[in-house]
Design a protein around this motif. Structure first.
Motif, PDB file in Angstrom:
ATOM      1  N   ILE A 162       0.850  -1.205   0.000  1.00 57.56           N
ATOM      2  CA  ILE A 162       0.000   0.000   0.000  1.00 57.56           C
ATOM      3  C   ILE A 162       0.885   1.255   0.000  1.00 57.56           C
ATOM      4  O   ILE A 162       0.675   2.182  -0.778  1.00 57.56           O
ATOM      5  CB  ILE A 162      -0.968   0.003   1.211  1.00 57.56           C
ATOM      6  CG1 ILE A 162      -2.008  -1.111   1.028  1.00 57.56           C
ATOM      7  CG2 ILE A 162      -1.640   1.364   1.382  1.00 57.56           C
ATOM      8  CD1 ILE A 162      -2.890  -1.375   2.237  1.00 57.56           C
ATOM      9  N   TRP A 163       1.916   1.242   0.834  1.00 57.23           N
ATOM     10  CA  TRP A 163       2.847   2.384   0.865  1.00 57.23           C
ATOM     11  C   TRP A 163       3.608   2.501  -0.456  1.00 57.23           C
ATOM     12  O   TRP A 163       3.892   3.606  -0.927  1.00 57.23           O
ATOM     13  CB  TRP A 163       3.832   2.250   2.036  1.00 57.23           C
ATOM     14  CG  TRP A 163       3.271   2.683   3.351  1.00 57.23           C
ATOM     15  CD1 TRP A 163       2.949   1.876   4.403  1.00 57.23           C
ATOM     16  CD2 TRP A 163       2.941   4.011   3.762  1.00 57.23           C
ATOM     17  NE1 TRP A 163       2.447   2.624   5.445  1.00 57.23           N
ATOM     18  CE2 TRP A 163       2.439   3.934   5.077  1.00 57.23           C
ATOM     19  CE3 TRP A 163       3.019   5.265   3.137  1.00 57.23           C
ATOM     20  CZ2 TRP A 163       2.019   5.061   5.788  1.00 57.23           C
ATOM     21  CZ3 TRP A 163       2.605   6.399   3.851  1.00 57.23           C
ATOM     22  CH2 TRP A 163       2.105   6.281   5.154  1.00 57.23           C
ATOM     23  N   GLY A 164       3.917   1.353  -1.052  1.00 60.94           N
ATOM     24  CA  GLY A 164       4.610   1.355  -2.340  1.00 60.94           C
ATOM     25  C   GLY A 164       3.752   2.021  -3.410  1.00 60.94           C
ATOM     26  O   GLY A 164       4.209   2.887  -4.158  1.00 60.94           O
ATOM     27  N   ALA A 165       2.462   1.629  -3.441  1.00 61.20           N
ATOM     28  CA  ALA A 165       1.545   2.189  -4.437  1.00 61.20           C
ATOM     29  C   ALA A 165       1.344   3.681  -4.189  1.00 61.20           C
ATOM     30  O   ALA A 165       1.337   4.500  -5.112  1.00 61.20           O
ATOM     31  CB  ALA A 165       0.212   1.450  -4.369  1.00 61.20           C
ATOM     32  N   ARG A 166       1.196   4.042  -2.937  1.00 59.04           N
ATOM     33  CA  ARG A 166       0.950   5.425  -2.565  1.00 59.04           C
ATOM     34  C   ARG A 166       2.100   6.350  -2.957  1.00 59.04           C
ATOM     35  O   ARG A 166       1.905   7.507  -3.287  1.00 59.04           O
ATOM     36  CB  ARG A 166       0.787   5.453  -1.039  1.00 59.04           C
ATOM     37  CG  ARG A 166      -0.186   6.462  -0.524  1.00 59.04           C
ATOM     38  CD  ARG A 166      -0.250   6.367   0.982  1.00 59.04           C
ATOM     39  NE  ARG A 166      -1.344   5.542   1.461  1.00 59.04           N
ATOM     40  CZ  ARG A 166      -1.466   5.127   2.737  1.00 59.04           C
ATOM     41  NH1 ARG A 166      -0.541   5.416   3.630  1.00 59.04           N
ATOM     42  NH2 ARG A 166      -2.489   4.409   3.098  1.00 59.04           N
ATOM     43  N   THR A 167       3.316   5.812  -2.883  1.00 59.06           N
ATOM     44  CA  THR A 167       4.496   6.656  -3.135  1.00 59.06           C
ATOM     45  C   THR A 167       5.141   6.351  -4.494  1.00 59.06           C
ATOM     46  O   THR A 167       6.161   6.949  -4.829  1.00 59.06           O
ATOM     47  CB  THR A 167       5.566   6.438  -2.026  1.00 59.06           C
ATOM     48  OG1 THR A 167       5.936   5.050  -2.002  1.00 59.06           O
ATOM     49  CG2 THR A 167       5.043   6.830  -0.653  1.00 59.06           C
ATOM     50  N   GLY A 168       4.549   5.437  -5.248  1.00 62.54           N
ATOM     51  CA  GLY A 168       5.134   5.089  -6.542  1.00 62.54           C
ATOM     52  C   GLY A 168       6.494   4.429  -6.408  1.00 62.54           C
ATOM     53  O   GLY A 168       7.441   4.757  -7.119  1.00 62.54           O
ATOM     54  N   SER A 169       6.594   3.493  -5.459  1.00 61.46           N
ATOM     55  CA  SER A 169       7.862   2.786  -5.238  1.00 61.46           C
ATOM     56  C   SER A 169       7.645   1.293  -5.438  1.00 61.46           C
ATOM     57  O   SER A 169       6.745   0.712  -4.810  1.00 61.46           O
ATOM     58  CB  SER A 169       8.364   3.003  -3.802  1.00 61.46           C
ATOM     59  OG  SER A 169       8.239   4.353  -3.418  1.00 61.46           O
ATOM     60  N   PRO A 170       8.433   0.635  -6.314  1.00 65.23           N
ATOM     61  CA  PRO A 170       8.274  -0.810  -6.458  1.00 65.23           C
ATOM     62  C   PRO A 170       8.589  -1.551  -5.161  1.00 65.23           C
ATOM     63  O   PRO A 170       9.461  -1.132  -4.389  1.00 65.23           O
ATOM     64  CB  PRO A 170       9.285  -1.180  -7.550  1.00 65.23           C
ATOM     65  CG  PRO A 170      10.171  -0.009  -7.725  1.00 65.23           C
ATOM     66  CD  PRO A 170       9.461   1.200  -7.188  1.00 65.23           C
ATOM     67  N   VAL A 171       7.829  -2.623  -4.911  1.00 62.57           N
ATOM     68  CA  VAL A 171       8.019  -3.431  -3.699  1.00 62.57           C
ATOM     69  C   VAL A 171       8.461  -4.829  -4.121  1.00 62.57           C
ATOM     70  O   VAL A 171       7.782  -5.487  -4.900  1.00 62.57           O
ATOM     71  CB  VAL A 171       6.708  -3.528  -2.887  1.00 62.57           C
ATOM     72  CG1 VAL A 171       6.895  -4.406  -1.657  1.00 62.57           C
ATOM     73  CG2 VAL A 171       6.238  -2.139  -2.468  1.00 62.57           C
ATOM     74  N   ILE A 172       9.608  -5.248  -3.610  1.00 63.05           N
ATOM     75  CA  ILE A 172      10.082  -6.601  -3.892  1.00 63.05           C
ATOM     76  C   ILE A 172       9.605  -7.517  -2.767  1.00 63.05           C
ATOM     77  O   ILE A 172       9.909  -7.265  -1.598  1.00 63.05           O
ATOM     78  CB  ILE A 172      11.634  -6.648  -3.965  1.00 63.05           C
ATOM     79  CG1 ILE A 172      12.191  -5.526  -4.852  1.00 63.05           C
ATOM     80  CG2 ILE A 172      12.111  -8.031  -4.401  1.00 63.05           C
ATOM     81  CD1 ILE A 172      11.785  -5.584  -6.305  1.00 63.05           C
ATOM     82  N   ALA A 173       8.824  -8.532  -3.135  1.00 64.08           N
ATOM     83  CA  ALA A 173       8.272  -9.436  -2.115  1.00 64.08           C
ATOM     84  C   ALA A 173       8.442 -10.884  -2.560  1.00 64.08           C
ATOM     85  O   ALA A 173       8.697 -11.159  -3.728  1.00 64.08           O
ATOM     86  CB  ALA A 173       6.800  -9.120  -1.888  1.00 64.08           C
ATOM     87  N   ARG A 174       8.308 -11.755  -1.606  1.00 66.51           N
ATOM     88  CA  ARG A 174       8.365 -13.196  -1.857  1.00 66.51           C
ATOM     89  C   ARG A 174       7.244 -13.866  -1.086  1.00 66.51           C
ATOM     90  O   ARG A 174       6.710 -13.271  -0.156  1.00 66.51           O
ATOM     91  CB  ARG A 174       9.694 -13.746  -1.342  1.00 66.51           C
ATOM     92  CG  ARG A 174      10.787 -13.760  -2.380  1.00 66.51           C
ATOM     93  CD  ARG A 174      11.925 -14.557  -1.795  1.00 66.51           C
ATOM     94  NE  ARG A 174      13.069 -14.605  -2.693  1.00 66.51           N
ATOM     95  CZ  ARG A 174      14.201 -15.212  -2.368  1.00 66.51           C
ATOM     96  NH1 ARG A 174      14.329 -15.787  -1.182  1.00 66.51           N
ATOM     97  NH2 ARG A 174      15.199 -15.246  -3.214  1.00 66.51           N
ATOM     98  N   PRO A 175       6.934 -15.128  -1.422  1.00 69.09           N
ATOM     99  CA  PRO A 175       5.851 -15.788  -0.678  1.00 69.09           C
ATOM    100  C   PRO A 175       6.151 -15.843   0.828  1.00 69.09           C
ATOM    101  O   PRO A 175       7.312 -15.839   1.240  1.00 69.09           O
ATOM    102  CB  PRO A 175       5.824 -17.197  -1.269  1.00 69.09           C
ATOM    103  CG  PRO A 175       6.530 -17.105  -2.575  1.00 69.09           C
ATOM    104  CD  PRO A 175       7.502 -15.993  -2.467  1.00 69.09           C
ATOM    105  N   ILE A 176       5.068 -15.931   1.586  1.00 69.44           N
ATOM    106  CA  ILE A 176       5.179 -16.009   3.046  1.00 69.44           C
ATOM    107  C   ILE A 176       6.026 -17.224   3.446  1.00 69.44           C
ATOM    108  O   ILE A 176       5.889 -18.298   2.876  1.00 69.44           O
ATOM    109  CB  ILE A 176       3.767 -16.095   3.675  1.00 69.44           C
ATOM    110  CG1 ILE A 176       3.007 -14.793   3.400  1.00 69.44           C
ATOM    111  CG2 ILE A 176       3.814 -16.363   5.178  1.00 69.44           C
ATOM    112  CD1 ILE A 176       3.760 -13.531   3.751  1.00 69.44           C
ATOM    113  N   GLY A 177       6.883 -17.003   4.409  1.00 71.17           N
ATOM    114  CA  GLY A 177       7.732 -18.098   4.883  1.00 71.17           C
ATOM    115  C   GLY A 177       9.094 -18.122   4.204  1.00 71.17           C
ATOM    116  O   GLY A 177       9.977 -18.877   4.611  1.00 71.17           O
ATOM    117  N   ALA A 178       9.274 -17.301   3.174  1.00 75.50           N
ATOM    118  CA  ALA A 178      10.559 -17.265   2.469  1.00 75.50           C
ATOM    119  C   ALA A 178      11.647 -16.702   3.385  1.00 75.50           C
ATOM    120  O   ALA A 178      11.360 -16.035   4.386  1.00 75.50           O
ATOM    121  CB  ALA A 178      10.435 -16.411   1.213  1.00 75.50           C
TER     122      ALA A 178
END
Ligand SMILES: Nc1nc2c(ncn2[C@@H]2O[C@H](COP(=O)(O)OP(=O)(O)OP(=O)(O)O)[C@@H](O)[C@H]2O)c(=O)[nH]1
Ligand SMILES: [Mg+2]
Length: 318
Positions: A162-178
């Motif tokens: 949500i913060w990424g979208a709000r500020t126009g910043s890409p978010v690098i994520a992985r599945p839970i537990g990674a």
């Protein structure tokens, strides 16, 4: 004196000062009401000095500061009638001097990307602070990448997105537990490839006495360092002011696990314990980068010692 809104950046400064002052109002009313109670029509003598010292300790400024500040007041004004206003002014000056030694804004400089790891116990405001910093720096035209290093909770990843979208910043994520260290490693690669100015790495909140979680944090740093020994450039410990003196134990534990390079103190708006910033400054001497006085993107600013000290004592900016 009210600063004119037309003054060069006077309008902006004033609004931050009032935000800070409003945010610190619970702390400042505790202090100023206490000081008024002690010094109305009384001399500065042993008895009033002792009451003042207790008040300062009760307001979380820490025993060493409380003793030193009252001693200094005694040195200059013993046996004299002093007004509560005069005491507040004198204490604000002393607090500002203590804070000036640690005030150091967090600058997104030092690397491409500048890598900033946010650490702290559960719920102190790490993720929100990442959002606030991204907002600030995006506003300055910098590019920001975020790494969702809290790989335990889906909600944590969503919150960062949500913060990424709000500020126009890409978010690098992985599945839970990674693995959080692997994620941080990938995020650095990605931010570097994209030419990001800043990489903000979120981490899961961890209690400072949970050994395995603290070791996981050490591993995140170790894995990053394997890639480039100069990263992370900053390891920022986020502290919740409402926890008061417990913040000291958190600094010690996190310093042991990772090399904490600076502090951000949040939730000053929800507590009368704002004095804890002064006691942290005195005890650890770590840079204080910024303070949080609310939940919105605007509620974080560079730490300015004089403004903070004056707000804490309920004084105007003047
Ligand atoms: N009033 C106030 N609330 C804040 C401030 N900073 C953060 N919060 C709130 O505190 C709560 C926790 O913030 P998060 O950013 O999720 O904290 P966190 O450290 O990431 O939490 P975990 O990931 O669970 O460890 C949220 O409701 C935030 O809106 C602040 O300066 N003032
Ligand atoms: Mg979080």
């Amino acid at each position: 004196m009210v600063s004119s809104p037309d003054a060069p950046d006077g309008g902006k400064k004033k609004s931050w000062f009032s935000r800070l002052k409003d945010g610190l109002s619970r702390s400042s009313s505790k202090l100023s009401e206490g000081i008024t109670g002690i010094f109305t029509k009384r001399k500065l003598d042993d008895e009033t000095l002792e009451e003042l010292e207790d008040l300062l300790i009760g307001a979380d400024l820490g025993p060493a500061n409380a003793a030193r500040m009252t001693a200094e007041l005694s040195r200059t004004r013993f046996g004299k009638e002093v007004s509560p206003e005069e005491v507040r002014e004198a204490l604000a000056e002393q607090a500002a001097a203590i804070l000036a030694k640690v005030a150091q804004p967090l600058r997104p400089e030092g690397g491409k990307p500048t890598v900033i790891l946010m650490v702290g116990v559960n719920g102190t405001g790490k993720t929100t602070t990442i959002g606030k910093l991204a907002h600030l720096w995006r506003g300055q035209g910098l590019s920001v990448t975020m790494a969702a290093g809290d790989t335990f909770r889906a909600a944590a990843v969503d919150q960062l997105k949500i913060w990424g979208a709000r500020t126009g910043s890409p978010v690098i994520a992985r599945p839970i537990g990674a693995d959080a260290a692997g994620l941080a490693f990938d995020a650095y690669e990605s931010a570097r490839k994209e030419g990001s100015d800043v990489l903000l790495v979120d981490t899961a909140g961890r209690l400072q006495n949970k050994k395995t979680l603290m070791e996981e944090l050490t591993k995140v740093v170790r894995v990053l360092k394997k890639q480039d020994s100069s990263i992370p450039h900053h390891v920022v410990l986020v502290l919740d002011a409402t926890t008061g003196q417990n913040a000291h134990a958190q600094v010690e534990a996190f310093q042991e696990a990772v090399n904490v390079t600076g502090l951000i103190v949040t939730k000053l708006d929800g507590t009368a314990r704002g004095g804890v910033v002064v006691s942290l400054a005195e005890t650890f001497g770590l840079p204080v980068h910024a303070v949080g006085v609310g939940e919105t993107a605007e509620d974080l600013r560079d730490f300015e010692p004089r403004q903070f000290a004056r707000s804490l004592m309920g004084l105007s900016d003047g």
